[in-house]
Write an enzyme that holds these catalytic residues in place. Structure first.
Site, PDB file in Angstrom:
ATOM      1  N   ASP A  77      70.517  54.543  33.699  1.00 34.89           N
ATOM      2  CA  ASP A  77      69.104  54.652  33.516  1.00 34.89           C
ATOM      3  C   ASP A  77      68.624  54.037  35.246  1.00 34.89           C
ATOM      4  O   ASP A  77      69.492  54.081  35.671  1.00 34.89           O
ATOM      5  CB  ASP A  77      68.855  53.812  32.320  1.00 34.89           C
ATOM      6  CG  ASP A  77      67.244  55.050  31.572  1.00 34.89           C
ATOM      7  OD1 ASP A  77      66.332  55.178  32.961  1.00 34.89           O
ATOM      8  OD2 ASP A  77      67.491  55.991  30.744  1.00 34.89           O
ATOM      9  N   HIS A 113      62.008  52.942  31.893  1.00 34.89           N
ATOM     10  CA  HIS A 113      62.444  54.672  31.109  1.00 34.89           C
ATOM     11  C   HIS A 113      64.038  53.167  30.923  1.00 34.89           C
ATOM     12  O   HIS A 113      64.448  53.278  29.615  1.00 34.89           O
ATOM     13  CB  HIS A 113      62.974  55.249  31.804  1.00 34.89           C
ATOM     14  CG  HIS A 113      63.717  56.035  31.083  1.00 34.89           C
ATOM     15  ND1 HIS A 113      65.048  56.707  30.779  1.00 34.89           N
ATOM     16  CD2 HIS A 113      62.883  56.854  30.100  1.00 34.89           C
ATOM     17  CE1 HIS A 113      64.845  57.974  30.161  1.00 34.89           C
ATOM     18  NE2 HIS A 113      63.350  58.215  29.931  1.00 34.89           N
ATOM     19  N   ASN A 115      61.907  68.331  27.089  1.00 34.37           N
ATOM     20  CA  ASN A 115      60.974  68.422  27.115  1.00 34.37           C
ATOM     21  C   ASN A 115      60.702  68.816  27.527  1.00 34.37           C
ATOM     22  O   ASN A 115      59.274  69.404  27.465  1.00 34.37           O
ATOM     23  CB  ASN A 115      60.400  66.696  27.417  1.00 34.37           C
ATOM     24  CG  ASN A 115      61.479  65.584  26.640  1.00 34.37           C
ATOM     25  OD1 ASN A 115      61.903  65.382  25.673  1.00 34.37           O
ATOM     26  ND2 ASN A 115      61.540  64.666  27.356  1.00 34.37           N
ATOM     27  N   SER A 125      64.405  61.930  25.379  1.00 31.52           N
ATOM     28  CA  SER A 125      65.350  60.374  25.983  1.00 31.52           C
ATOM     29  C   SER A 125      65.152  59.036  24.075  1.00 31.52           C
ATOM     30  O   SER A 125      65.778  58.240  24.405  1.00 31.52           O
ATOM     31  CB  SER A 125      64.391  59.903  26.343  1.00 31.52           C
ATOM     32  OG  SER A 125      64.161  59.686  27.675  1.00 31.52           O
TER      33      SER A 125
END
Length: 447
Positions: free
Chosen positions: A203, A237, A330, A392
């Site tokens: 990430d 994130h 998404n 996520s």
């Protein structure tokens, strides 16, 4: 007497007349030369110099050059510049457009031969992944075509950018509603792992100094993004994902992680501070995580467009026993996104508090499992909590569950872990929306 007198008077008048004429002639002789001088032409018949249109003095009618080349200061130059021919400018060469590619070589191609092939095609190798015989290169379209024509090259494909899925919300939730929904409260306190497992968070980095994470960070980490560190998260994130997976539990503060015991975090930075990352960096990060002890790899990002190079990295991880979990995206779309759509990846969709598919969640062939992903409480860099929504968060819950299964039974293969997650899931929505169903941690642990 009278006759002589008259003659004398006539003689006197004549004499006076003659004297007057002499005076007039004398005066005329004095005035006449002045008129002659004023009317006399110049001794030099040539016209006076003038300015030519070019600004240079005009040539004289006298062919003999002047001995004094100094220009006449009384002659003002013409300010108008004379016509001139501009030099023909040399056009700048048009730059050749280059793009990022991933080049994969056939088995048996030596490292030196790989570099030579790239150079001879006119491309530049930026990085290499030796275990998969891959190179991240910058190449023009012609160079890419030349590489494809090379018999030692098996594939040349675009080095795509993939983006994080799910962004922090402004509102905070007072409770972690998702944990009871997946049966976490039934497992916590009753099932204590005897082993340990490691989740690689591929990430934006992880804030390893966060008070709810500092006790669950595995030794080391790695960054494959220039200018980024693995133990700092400028985006947030990666830290949010780490919090959902394995935030310290039972420490009297913060939140509880899905992997409440025996689970540690291995930060692997493959996305920049803007949340974007190249396939080449993702591939290198996944291979590194596989070689450095990861039991589970969380890839909470996606993009449309299949990459055989990324599939090869997933195959490498799977063949070495790593469970790979990814967000399906998404966009509310049924179009497969990757890496969730790759073979061997647990693609996860987002369900809400009612076990319904979240409107933003993707669905379709890339969905293997579903998990809560709406309003999920998690951590932010620097301390504190916030909530996020998106696939996520759903993928992070499944990664934490897979890691907890491994910690409870370290002998489980990757296939066995995935099989337990699938057959223990609760029915929810349609197969297109949730795959095998919504995650149930308690049932998976009891399987």
């Amino acid at each position: 007497m009278i006759g002589d007198s008259a003659a004398s008077r006539r003689l006197l008048r004549v004499r006076r007349l003659l004297i007057g004429l002499q005076v007039i002639l004398l005066l005329f002789s004095l005035v006449a030369p002045v008129g002659t001088i004023a009317a006399e032409p110049s001794s030099d018949p040539s016209p006076a110099p003038t300015s030519s249109p070019s600004g240079e003095p005009a040539s004289s009618a006298d062919p003999t050059p002047s001995a004094d080349p100094t220009p006449d200061p009384t002659v003002a130059p013409d300010p108008t510049p004379g016509p001139s021919v501009a030099p023909d400018p040399t056009p700048d060469p048009t730059p050749i457009a280059v793009s990022p590619y991933i080049v994969t070589f056939a088995a048996g191609a030596a490292a030196a031969d790989q570099l030579a092939a790239i150079a001879s095609a006119g491309a530049v190798s930026l990085d290499s992944i030796g275990a998969l015989r891959m190179h991240a290169v910058q190449a023009s379209a012609d160079a890419a075509s030349a590489l494809r024509a090379n018999p030692s090259v098996t594939s040349v494909e675009a080095d795509r950018s993939r983006a994080v899925e799910g962004a922090p919300d402004d509102s905070l939730y007072s409770a972690q509603w998702s944990l009871p929904r997946i049966g976490w409260d039934q497992a916590y306190g009753s099932i204590t792992p005897s082993g340990a497992s490691v989740v690689a968070i591929l990430d934006t980095g992880v804030d390893t100094s966060h008070s709810d994470l500092d006790g669950v960070i595995a030794a080391g980490g790695a960054s494959f993004v220039a200018g980024s560190a693995w133990n700092v998260d400028l985006n947030g994130h990666g830290t949010a994902m780490a919090g959902i997976v394995a935030a310290e539990t039972g420490n009297g503060s913060g939140i509880a992680g899905v992997g409440y015991a025996g689970v540690s975090i291995l930060p692997v930075t493959v996305l920049g501070a803007d949340g974007l990352g190249r396939d080449s960096d993702i591939i290198e990060g996944l291979v590194w995580a596989t070689d450095n002890g990861a039991d589970v790899a969380l890839l909470s990002f996606s993009a449309y467009g299949y990459s055989s190079a990324l599939q090869a990295a997933v195959d490498y991880a799977w063949s070495n026993g790593v469970v790979v979990v990814a967000a399906v995206g998404n966009d509310g779309s049924t179009t497969p996104a990757f890496p969730a759509g790759d073979r061997g990846v647990v693609g996860v969709s987002n369900t809400d508090q009612s076990d319904a598919l979240a409107p933003s969640s993707n669905s379709g062939a890339s969905v293997f499992l579903a998990a809560p992903g709406t309003g999920i409480l998690t951590l932010v860099p620097g301390g504190g909590t916030t909530s996020i929504s998106g696939t996520s968060a759903s993928a992070a819950s499944v990664a934490g569950a897979a890691a907890l299964l491994r910690a409870v039974d370290p002998s489980l293969s990757a296939g066995a872990v995935v099989g337990r997650l699938a057959r223990s899931a609760d029915a929810a929505g349609t197969a297109s929306e949730t795959g095998n169903g919504r995650l149930n941690l308690a049932r998976a642990l009891a399987d």
